[in-house]
Design a protein around this motif. Structure first.
Motif, short mmCIF file in Angstrom:
data_model
loop_
_atom_site.label_atom_id
_atom_site.label_comp_id
_atom_site.label_asym_id
_atom_site.label_seq_id
_atom_site.Cartn_x
_atom_site.Cartn_y
_atom_site.Cartn_z
N MET A 120 -10.27 -11.41 4.95
CA MET A 120 -10.03 -9.73 5.41
C MET A 120 -11.26 -9.34 5.93
O MET A 120 -12.44 -9.31 5.23
CB MET A 120 -9.70 -9.04 4.14
CG MET A 120 -9.25 -7.69 4.07
SD MET A 120 -8.22 -7.27 2.97
CE MET A 120 -8.11 -5.50 2.95
N TRP B 92 -0.03 0.43 10.54
CA TRP B 92 -0.80 0.76 11.66
C TRP B 92 -0.85 -0.41 12.69
O TRP B 92 -0.82 -0.13 14.02
CB TRP B 92 -2.29 0.97 11.56
CG TRP B 92 -3.29 0.14 11.10
CD1 TRP B 92 -3.52 -1.08 12.08
CD2 TRP B 92 -4.31 0.04 10.34
NE1 TRP B 92 -4.61 -1.68 11.76
CE2 TRP B 92 -4.92 -1.04 10.41
CE3 TRP B 92 -4.64 1.08 9.31
CZ2 TRP B 92 -6.18 -1.20 9.68
CZ3 TRP B 92 -5.83 0.86 8.46
CH2 TRP B 92 -6.67 -0.30 8.78
N TYR C 211 0.80 -1.16 -0.12
CA TYR C 211 -0.04 -0.14 0.20
C TYR C 211 0.75 1.27 -0.05
O TYR C 211 1.35 1.84 0.94
CB TYR C 211 -1.14 0.02 1.27
CG TYR C 211 -2.07 -1.14 1.42
CD1 TYR C 211 -3.04 -1.17 0.84
CD2 TYR C 211 -1.62 -2.19 2.20
CE1 TYR C 211 -4.05 -2.13 0.75
CE2 TYR C 211 -2.44 -3.28 2.35
CZ TYR C 211 -3.70 -3.24 1.76
OH TYR C 211 -4.47 -4.09 1.83
N GLU D 146 -0.88 -7.28 8.82
CA GLU D 146 -2.14 -6.77 8.37
C GLU D 146 -3.02 -7.10 9.29
O GLU D 146 -3.71 -6.43 10.03
CB GLU D 146 -2.24 -6.81 7.05
CG GLU D 146 -3.29 -5.81 6.52
CD GLU D 146 -3.64 -5.82 5.02
OE1 GLU D 146 -4.39 -5.01 4.44
OE2 GLU D 146 -3.13 -6.89 4.34
N TRP E 168 -3.19 6.71 3.26
CA TRP E 168 -4.28 6.22 3.41
C TRP E 168 -4.97 7.16 4.59
O TRP E 168 -4.08 7.15 5.79
CB TRP E 168 -4.57 4.92 3.80
CG TRP E 168 -5.04 4.11 2.41
CD1 TRP E 168 -6.14 3.63 2.02
CD2 TRP E 168 -3.88 3.62 1.52
NE1 TRP E 168 -6.11 2.90 0.90
CE2 TRP E 168 -4.88 2.88 0.62
CE3 TRP E 168 -2.74 3.74 1.22
CZ2 TRP E 168 -4.27 2.30 -0.74
CZ3 TRP E 168 -2.00 3.02 0.05
CH2 TRP E 168 -3.03 2.37 -0.83
N ASP F 34 -13.47 -2.41 4.44
CA ASP F 34 -14.21 -2.88 3.26
C ASP F 34 -14.99 -4.08 2.75
O ASP F 34 -15.87 -4.12 2.37
CB ASP F 34 -13.01 -2.87 2.10
CG ASP F 34 -11.81 -1.79 2.40
OD1 ASP F 34 -11.97 -0.98 3.10
OD2 ASP F 34 -10.98 -1.72 1.46
N ASP G 113 -5.39 5.28 8.11
CA ASP G 113 -3.83 4.51 8.32
C ASP G 113 -3.01 5.82 9.15
O ASP G 113 -2.38 5.54 9.95
CB ASP G 113 -3.22 4.12 7.07
CG ASP G 113 -4.02 2.69 6.57
OD1 ASP G 113 -5.18 2.95 5.96
OD2 ASP G 113 -3.48 1.66 6.43
#
Ligand code: GLC
Length: 570
Positions: free
Chosen positions: A487, A551, A218, A532, A222, A358, A225
């Protein structure tokens, strides 16, 4: 107390060149172990481009005088060593002009590598176009200039100087690493490396430094983030923390909307800006939002004031705060003015991406979605704004924020379903009954009626729902859509765990909050790094999750610092 070199050595234990590549703050170059394990390969890091399309060198292999391959033998943040001849290991390996140590690879500035070795050693460079260059190594070294168009050009090097500069740069970074409880220090050092490693320059912003979620996956700033990353960075580098919020807030639209992403080619603020690769994935998933008939605004959850307050907590910057607060207020107003799509006073998510979660099953149904996490973020943000105004603009009238927070909280409580003892979401007005972490976030308001608050605590303690072996799943284990690997559909994420821990504390469950924080840092240590997201049954990285993730690293540091401080409740 561990010094910078000691902290760098602790971090180095995690630099496997697979989940954590060799890189340098501000550089777009990533060096990974090659598939055969002996040499390395070199990539660039670009917005929304898979690593495979960003190849600079498919192989860098070092051999000794007898033609034997010298495998990667040791990695420090500032150099990779090849081969382990005792003679080399005994000799000094840095800063002298004559190289008696093993061959090493280092950075020579953000756009070049430098490789050197004793007389007789050689390096083979495999270019992506099939060309193979074999060059003798010398102690002075070869500079590999990695330029535009993904080319690698060789020139004369000054390896000792490059090595010394690279080492100095990393030591300067590690000198700022927060000092925490002994058992959490090694992972904190690695997480601090992750934040430094993920710094990139965004050319459109001069020399602004964006700490991106992951140089592997990424490459951009963001919006939310940036908030979490700033909250971790503030403990060692408050200036860099402020820079993250400044970049995040700088590109607000005329109506106050904050963009989802700021990247090297511009911003992502509407579904029209989505990269084609992203739309293709949405189409493949049969998503109704792949090709909306009207452009849909894209943003991230309203936690801007929360991040602003927390960054200012460690180092006050009143003028800067006033400037940013104005942008935060405009973004909060945007939610009510432009994202209350049914006009009932409670804003909705117009797109799953704006929720940050998401793929949550909450978005399987129709959209726009009124969701309990959004309602509670908005309640908290209006209160945060009132608090920040009282501090930085004492003459301003904060009444409208306090009143709006009350009204939003009333509307939020209408999402409470007393029969099932759960908050539920509404997709285009229809009930969405998925049991997800979104429904636990109202704890953050700290002002829920006792029965609601207690029901959420019971859910958190229920092994059938949220009390899993390694922590708090993003979907209750008993929900039909729960998956330990997919996810946002079950795996543990560090940000939702940290936010729920705050909610527990705000709701009067300080001990349970501490327990969840301890469990969360334990998970990252057990899982081998700030990935992640994690499988809640095994506590290991979920298969498709990115590694060295911003993060997760930043919030690990924040939790470690907090858990190191004396417990105010004991
Ligand atoms: C994924 C996450 C989103 C996050 C982004 C960058 O899209 O769902 O919450 O902001 O990655 O890390």
């Amino acid at each position: 107390m561990t010094d910078a070199a000691g902290l760098a050595a602790l971090a180095a234990g995690h630099l496997d060149l697979i989940t954590a590549p060799f890189t340098l703050p501000r550089s777009r170059i990533l060096v990974f172990r090659s598939e055969d394990g002996d040499g390395v390969r070199v990539h660039t890091s670009e917005y929304e481009k898979p690593l495979d399309e960003c190849r600079l060198l498919d192989g860098v292999t070092v051999t000794d005088a007898a033609g034997q391959v010298l495998p990667v033998s040791d990695v420090l943040p500032w150099r990779i060593a090849f081969g382990s001849s005792p003679a080399w290991v005994a000799g000094p390996s840095t800063s002298s002009g004559t190289q008696t140590g093993p061959p090493t690879l280092t950075f020579d500035g953000p756009a070049a590598l430098s490789i050197a070795g004793p007389e007789g050693t050689r390096v083979e460079l495999r270019h992506p176009d099939g060309r193979i260059e074999t060059l003798p190594l010398t102690p002075a070294g070869i500079r590999l200039r990695l330029g535009a168009g993904r080319t690698a050009v060789t020139e004369d090097g000054d390896h000792a100087a490059a090595l010394a500069a690279c080492e100095a740069q990393w030591l300067e970074w590690f000198a700022k690493c927060p000092r925490v409880r002994t058992d959490l220090q090694p992972m904190t050092a690695f997480c601090w490396w992750v934040l430094g490693a993920n710094i990139v320059e965004l050319p459109s912003l001069g020399d602004a430094r964006a700490v991106v979620p992951s140089k592997i996956g990424y490459v951009g700033l963001w919006q939310w983030d940036a908030y979490f990353i700033a909250v971790g960075l503030r403990h060692g580098d408050p200036e860099l923390a402020r820079e993250q919020l400044d970049i995040a807030f700088r590109f607000a639209g005329a109506d106050g909307q904050l963009p989802d992403v700021v990247h090297e080619q511009g911003i992502l603020a509407s579904s029209d800006d989505l990269p084609e690769s992203d739309r293709a994935t949405l189409r493949r998933a049969g998503s109704q939002i792949a090709d909306p008939s009207q452009p849909v605004p894209l943003t991230k959850p309203p936690l801007a004031a929360w991040a602003l307050r927390r960054v200012l907590e460690v180092e006050d910057a009143p003028d800067w705060a006033r400037w940013q607060l104005d942008r935060v207020i405009r973004s909060q107003d945007w939610w009510f003015a432009a994202s209350d799509l049914d006009g009932d006073g409670m804003p909705e998510y117009g797109h799953p991406y704006s929720s940050g979660l998401d793929d949550s099953p909450v978005f399987d149904g129709p959209i726009p979605t009124a969701a309990p996490d959004l309602g509670s973020y908005l309640v908290c943000q209006d209160r945060e704004i009132a608090g920040l105004l009282a501090r930085y603009e004492p003459d301003a009238d904060a009444t409208r924020f306090v009143t709006r927070a009350q009204r939003t909280q009333e509307l939020l409580l209408r999402m409470w379903d007393a029969t099932s003892s759960r908050f539920i979401a509404f997709g285009a007005g229809e009930q969405i009954r998925s049991d997800t972490v979104l429904g636990l976030l109202p704890l953050r308001t700290g002002t829920l009626p006792d029965d609601v608050r207690d029901a959420l605590r019971t859910a958190l303690d229920d092994p059938e729902r949220y009390a899993l072996a390694w922590g708090l799943p993003t979907v209750a284990a008993s929900d039909p859509d729960f998956s330990p690997e997919r996810m946002w559909r079950g795996p543990i994420w560090i940000n939702t765990s940290a936010l729920v821990a705050e909610g527990l504390e705000a709701s009067g469950f300080a001990d349970r909050a501490r327990e969840l924080r301890e469990q969360t840092v334990r998970l990252v240590v057990h899982g081998g790094g700030p990935h992640e997201y994690y499988n809640p049954h095994t506590g290991l990285k979920a298969g498709r999750a990115t590694t060295a993730f911003g993060w997760s690293a930043a919030l690990f540091i924040d939790l470690a610092v907090r858990l190191t401080e004396p417990d105010p409740h004991s």
